[in-house]
Write a protein that holds these residues in place. Structure first.
Motif, mmCIF file in Angstrom:
data_model
loop_
_atom_site.group_PDB
_atom_site.id
_atom_site.type_symbol
_atom_site.label_atom_id
_atom_site.label_comp_id
_atom_site.label_asym_id
_atom_site.label_seq_id
_atom_site.Cartn_x
_atom_site.Cartn_y
_atom_site.Cartn_z
ATOM 1 N N ALA A 246 -1.937 99.570 -55.364
ATOM 2 C CA ALA A 246 -0.749 98.899 -55.910
ATOM 3 C C ALA A 246 -0.892 97.385 -55.810
ATOM 4 C CB ALA A 246 0.504 99.370 -55.171
ATOM 5 N N GLY A 247 -1.414 96.918 -54.677
ATOM 6 C CA GLY A 247 -1.603 95.489 -54.490
ATOM 7 C C GLY A 247 -2.631 94.910 -55.447
ATOM 8 N N GLU A 249 -3.514 96.081 -58.385
ATOM 9 C CA GLU A 249 -2.963 96.073 -59.740
ATOM 10 C C GLU A 249 -2.036 94.873 -59.956
ATOM 11 O OE1 GLU A 249 -0.368 98.908 -62.803
ATOM 12 O OE2 GLU A 249 -0.818 99.594 -60.767
ATOM 13 N N LYS A 250 -1.198 94.586 -58.955
ATOM 14 C CA LYS A 250 -0.289 93.448 -59.059
ATOM 15 C C LYS A 250 -1.064 92.131 -59.069
ATOM 16 C CE LYS A 250 3.722 91.380 -59.086
ATOM 17 N NZ LYS A 250 4.614 91.431 -60.263
ATOM 18 N N ASN A 253 -2.448 91.556 -62.445
ATOM 19 C CA ASN A 253 -1.416 91.095 -63.380
ATOM 20 C C ASN A 253 -1.173 89.595 -63.235
ATOM 21 O OD1 ASN A 253 -1.046 93.687 -64.358
ATOM 22 N ND2 ASN A 253 0.671 94.148 -63.002
ATOM 23 N N TRP A 271 -7.698 91.011 -52.299
ATOM 24 C CA TRP A 271 -6.958 91.861 -51.360
ATOM 25 C C TRP A 271 -7.683 91.938 -50.018
ATOM 26 C CZ3 TRP A 271 -2.362 94.413 -50.928
ATOM 27 C CH2 TRP A 271 -2.279 95.377 -49.924
ATOM 28 N N GLU A 304 1.919 83.180 -55.413
ATOM 29 C CA GLU A 304 2.180 84.414 -56.159
ATOM 30 C C GLU A 304 1.322 85.559 -55.625
ATOM 31 O OE1 GLU A 304 4.235 85.278 -58.647
ATOM 32 O OE2 GLU A 304 5.260 83.341 -58.721
ATOM 33 N N ALA A 308 2.534 89.130 -53.831
ATOM 34 C CA ALA A 308 2.131 90.468 -54.259
ATOM 35 C C ALA A 308 1.560 91.266 -53.093
ATOM 36 C CB ALA A 308 1.102 90.363 -55.384
ATOM 37 N N ASP A 311 4.380 92.301 -50.757
ATOM 38 C CA ASP A 311 5.176 93.354 -51.402
ATOM 39 C C ASP A 311 4.469 94.704 -51.292
ATOM 40 O OD1 ASP A 311 7.210 91.662 -52.104
ATOM 41 O OD2 ASP A 311 6.590 91.425 -54.204
ATOM 42 N N ALA A 312 3.135 94.703 -51.501
ATOM 43 C CA ALA A 312 2.388 95.955 -51.403
ATOM 44 C C ALA A 312 2.379 96.465 -49.967
ATOM 45 C CB ALA A 312 0.957 95.728 -51.889
ATOM 46 N N ARG A 316 7.077 97.669 -51.465
ATOM 47 C CA ARG A 316 8.021 97.286 -52.510
ATOM 48 C C ARG A 316 7.439 97.425 -53.914
ATOM 49 N NH1 ARG A 316 9.253 93.259 -48.510
ATOM 50 N NH2 ARG A 316 7.840 91.748 -49.501
ATOM 51 N N LEU A 317 6.177 97.794 -54.004
ATOM 52 C CA LEU A 317 5.583 98.014 -55.320
ATOM 53 C C LEU A 317 5.552 99.486 -55.662
ATOM 54 C CD1 LEU A 317 2.612 95.439 -55.184
ATOM 55 C CD2 LEU A 317 4.894 95.131 -56.113
#
Length: 317
Positions: A246-247, A249-250, A253, A271, A304, A308, A311-312, A316-317
């Motif tokens: 998830a991290g 992928e964010k 983006n 990451w 940013e 992310a 959040d991961a 939260r993702l």
């Protein structure tokens, strides 16, 4: 905000794989064979996306070595391979081979097709392209933004390799270099882009078949273990990590939004550099002390990216 000294460390040498020679096997009547992958053999089934016998490849630790092995199997120069997709012969940018391969994934190599040149005028600041690369010297178009300058030009398509810009060779350049070259073209200027499209598929029999017992598609990549290409050049088997996925992928983006590039391997490396870091300052320092310093990420991007990552971590993702 961040005081950072940018330095580029040299990466460690590439590690050899197990050296098992590639072997050609029969296509089994068009039916996908049972994958021979194991911790010991690390062999992956492969075909040319436009049609070929089935082979299996092994003994690679990064994408470039994988292309070399595929070239050996099919007796073609590795430079003929534009990119690879996983579990589909179609030019599906959601299935691109990136920084990892599931241990049961089927690799389809897309070979160079016809070249084409298009002259166009940059009527807007942004052309609407997302650029990625194959990890072996070819940058190509991963996404075209709807309504953009490029969107209504039918000769420019997703999957096209960007070979030259106004006669300047783009082969060997990374995605961010090609994206910058496109961005640096002045608004209102007319330029020529030379592209090479992937060879079109000649048949569809190699697509994943329906399972006759339950009517569902065979899940090639359903295994929990993946082979991840590490920045050090060493490939490692790892358990699938949903938080990391998830991290990553964010992060990808964010790279697309700020820089117009798409690179899951780069995102995974970012990451990994965040592991053990408790704040954005430490994270920024880890970026600056790595070979990613060459990207010269702005403070805005760092903030940013760190958002992310947290959040991961917190689900939260």
């Amino acid at each position: 905000m961040f005081k950072r000294q940018r330095s580029k460390n040299s990466s460690s040498g590439m590690q050899n794989g197990d050296g098992t020679p590639p072997t050609i096997v029969e296509n089994n009547g068009g039916k996908p064979p049972v994958s021979p992958v194991s911790r010991n053999t690390l062999q992956f089934y492969s075909q040319l996306a436009h049609g070929s016998p089935t082979a299996f490849v092994s003994g690679f630790s990064n994408v470039k070595e994988l292309y070399d092995k595929i070239g050996e199997c099919f007796d073609i120069p590795p430079s003929e391979i534009l990119f690879c997709t996983l579990n589909t012969y179609k030019t599906d940018m959601k299935k691109l081979l990136g920084g990892q391969i599931g241990l049961e994934d089927f690799i389809f190599a897309h070979r160079k097709g016809r070249p084409k040149e298009v002259e166009l005028t940059k009527s807007e600041d942004a052309l609407g392209l997302t650029i990625t690369d194959n990890g072996a010297g070819y940058a190509f178009i991963k996404r075209i933004k709807e309504g953009s300058v490029i969107y209504n030009i039918p000769h420019i398509q997703v999957g096209d390799h960007i070979e030259k810009l106004d006669g300047q060779n783009m082969v060997g350049k990374r995605h961010f270099e090609v994206a910058k070259a496109l961005k640096d073209i002045p608004k209102g200027a007319t330029f020529t882009i030379r592209l090479v499209e992937p060879m079109k598929s000649g048949f569809s029999s190699i697509a994943p078949k329906l399972n006759k017992t339950n009517g569902t598609k065979k899940g090639y990549g359903s295994g929990k273990e993946t082979l991840r290409f590490k920045a050090s050049g060493k490939a490692e088997i790892q358990e699938q990590d949903s938080m990391m996925d998830a991290g990553v992928e964010k992060i990808n983006n964010i790279l697309e939004s700020f820089m117009g590039i798409n690179d899951s391997e780069l995102s995974a490396q970012i990451w990994e550099l965040s592991v053990g870091k408790q704040n954005s300052m430490d994270f920024a320092e880890s970026i600056d002390e790595s070979d990613l310093a060459v990207f010269e990420f702005s403070d805005e991007i760092i903030i940013e990216l760190w958002g992310a990552i947290t959040d991961a971590r917190d689900g939260r993702l």
